[in-house]
Write a protein that holds these residues in place. Structure first.
Motif, PDB file in Angstrom:
ATOM      1  N   ASP A 123       1.313   6.846  -6.895  1.00  0.00           N
ATOM      2  CA  ASP A 123       0.369   7.576  -7.465  1.00  0.00           C
ATOM      3  C   ASP A 123       0.563   9.227  -7.219  1.00  0.00           C
ATOM      4  O   ASP A 123      -0.333   9.865  -7.845  1.00  0.00           O
ATOM      5  N   GLY A 124       1.631   9.599  -6.425  1.00  0.00           N
ATOM      6  CA  GLY A 124       1.924  10.797  -6.502  1.00  0.00           C
ATOM      7  C   GLY A 124       1.661  11.691  -5.197  1.00  0.00           C
ATOM      8  O   GLY A 124       1.214  10.764  -4.097  1.00  0.00           O
TER       9      GLY A 124
ATOM     10  N   LYS B  75       0.624  -1.299   0.049  1.00  0.00           N
ATOM     11  CA  LYS B  75      -0.109   0.135  -0.042  1.00  0.00           C
ATOM     12  C   LYS B  75       0.713   1.326   0.144  1.00  0.00           C
ATOM     13  O   LYS B  75       0.585   2.304  -0.707  1.00  0.00           O
ATOM     14  N   LEU B  76       1.903   0.940   0.641  1.00  0.00           N
ATOM     15  CA  LEU B  76       2.857   2.229   0.926  1.00  0.00           C
ATOM     16  C   LEU B  76       3.717   2.564  -0.521  1.00  0.00           C
ATOM     17  O   LEU B  76       3.495   3.720  -1.080  1.00  0.00           O
TER      18      LEU B  76
ATOM     19  N   ALA C 157      -0.849  13.305  -3.640  1.00  0.00           N
ATOM     20  CA  ALA C 157      -2.155  13.489  -3.198  1.00  0.00           C
ATOM     21  C   ALA C 157      -2.408  12.737  -2.010  1.00  0.00           C
ATOM     22  O   ALA C 157      -2.945  13.256  -0.981  1.00  0.00           O
ATOM     23  N   ALA C 158      -2.095  11.526  -1.940  1.00  0.00           N
ATOM     24  CA  ALA C 158      -2.047  10.527  -0.867  1.00  0.00           C
ATOM     25  C   ALA C 158      -1.474  10.976   0.167  1.00  0.00           C
ATOM     26  O   ALA C 158      -2.035  10.768   1.346  1.00  0.00           O
ATOM     27  N   LEU C 159      -0.197  11.460   0.112  1.00  0.00           N
ATOM     28  CA  LEU C 159       0.480  11.896   1.147  1.00  0.00           C
ATOM     29  C   LEU C 159      -0.226  12.965   1.830  1.00  0.00           C
ATOM     30  O   LEU C 159      -0.199  12.971   3.209  1.00  0.00           O
ATOM     31  N   ARG C 160      -0.536  14.091   1.139  1.00  0.00           N
ATOM     32  CA  ARG C 160      -1.181  15.099   1.667  1.00  0.00           C
ATOM     33  C   ARG C 160      -2.433  14.769   2.432  1.00  0.00           C
ATOM     34  O   ARG C 160      -2.749  15.227   3.553  1.00  0.00           O
ATOM     35  N   GLU C 161      -3.266  13.823   1.988  1.00  0.00           N
ATOM     36  CA  GLU C 161      -4.351  13.255   2.813  1.00  0.00           C
ATOM     37  C   GLU C 161      -3.986  12.730   3.915  1.00  0.00           C
ATOM     38  O   GLU C 161      -4.764  12.835   5.205  1.00  0.00           O
TER      39      GLU C 161
END
Length: 302
Positions: A22-23, A15-16, A25-29
């Motif tokens: 994916d860029g 998942k990591l 966005a997932a980290l910001r979320e």
């Protein structure tokens, strides 16, 4: 790490990796969605952080294993295990470490300390020019980081020191303006046989405190991160700023190390510990036991 200590499985790492591919966005979320503590200091007003900012300086060794921290998955698992133990208030790391932990979802209710300067790579000819190549204050505010940290090695015979001093001063300015606490880790350092050696005498540590304390246009957000050295009573008499103790090199008798920490933690002004390799890579391999011992030293009333 022995398999019995595994708390992150391959699915978590899959998942990591997917999230990173994916860029941003997932980290910001992940950073925006983590559950944050309501206050910096817990009820006993003491703090215990595990640290993992060594790799970004090219310092991967622990004791006689020069590449002990090279396996990122093993390091992340050790960090996740440490963060799961009671009494651990948070983690100190560079953005790559913090981003991994955020994407793994192990930072809820934990404080994050962002490491700012790792430009002075270990063993480099420019090691004393430890310019900021990690977090800055704006990015920490953006990501909801709770605390800033800088390394301030002062070498009076190396001109690279002056840029490090100025950068630390500006970081203190920015942290004060943002009401973000910032811990300075000062040393008096020198070149010996082609490597940087920190002077751990009480007089040298006291001198480093005096230099660090005067940096910036306000000391309102400044904390100290100091080594445990002989004559710690004299060292702590040199500052009114809240102080966290660093763990030092993971060498020697571990019980003796714990005893030195306990003595220093009892001094006025000392607010807790920031320890990395000594606890994440203990000689006996028992990460939980090492972390639990340190947590009791910090959070058990004396």
């Amino acid at each position: 790490m022995p398999e019995t200590y595994r708390i992150l499985d391959e699915a978590a790492f899959d998942k990591l990796r997917d999230a990173r591919a994916d860029g941003p966005a997932a980290l910001r979320e992940a950073l925006a969605g983590r559950k944050r503590r309501s206050s910096l200091l817990p009820e006993d007003r003491r703090l215990f952080f595990v640290a993992a900012d060594h790799p970004a300086r090219g310092a991967l060794g622990v004791r006689d294993d020069a590449m002990a921290m090279a396996d990122r998955y093993d390091l992340l698992d050790r960090l996740a295990l440490a963060l799961s133990r009671p009494g651990v208030d948070g983690v100190l790391g560079t953005p790559d470490i913090i981003d991994d932990l955020a994407l793994l979802g192990v930072l809820d209710d934990k404080l994050i300390v962002g490491s700012m300067n790792r430009g002075g790579l270990r063993g480099a000819s420019f090691e004393m020019d430890d310019r900021f190549t990690g977090y800055d204050i704006d990015s920490m505010v953006r990501d909801g980081i709770d605390f800033a940290k800088t390394l301030l090695r002062v070498n009076l015979s190396d001109a690279g020191t002056v840029s490090t001093l100025e950068a630390n001063a500006r970081a203190v300015d920015d942290a004060a303006a943002a009401s973000l606490p910032i811990m300075l880790e000062p040393f008096m350092s020198e070149w010996k046989d082609g490597r940087i050696v920190n002077d751990l005498s009480a007089d040298a540590v006291i001198t480093s405190i005096a230099i660090a304390s005067g940096l910036g246009n306000s000391s309102g957000s400044t904390w100290m991160k100091l080594p445990v050295v002989p004559e710690m009573e004299r060292v702590m008499a040199a500052t009114t700023m809240p102080t966290l103790l660093l763990g030092g090199e993971p060498n020697g008798d571990q019980e003796a190390v714990y005893a030195r920490w306990a003595d220093a933690l009892a001094l006025p002004g000392v607010r807790g510990l920031v320890v990395g390799r000594t606890l994440l890579y203990p000689a006996d391999g028992d990460v939980s036991a090492a972390v639990d011992t340190a947590a009791r030293l910090v959070h058990t009333p004396s």
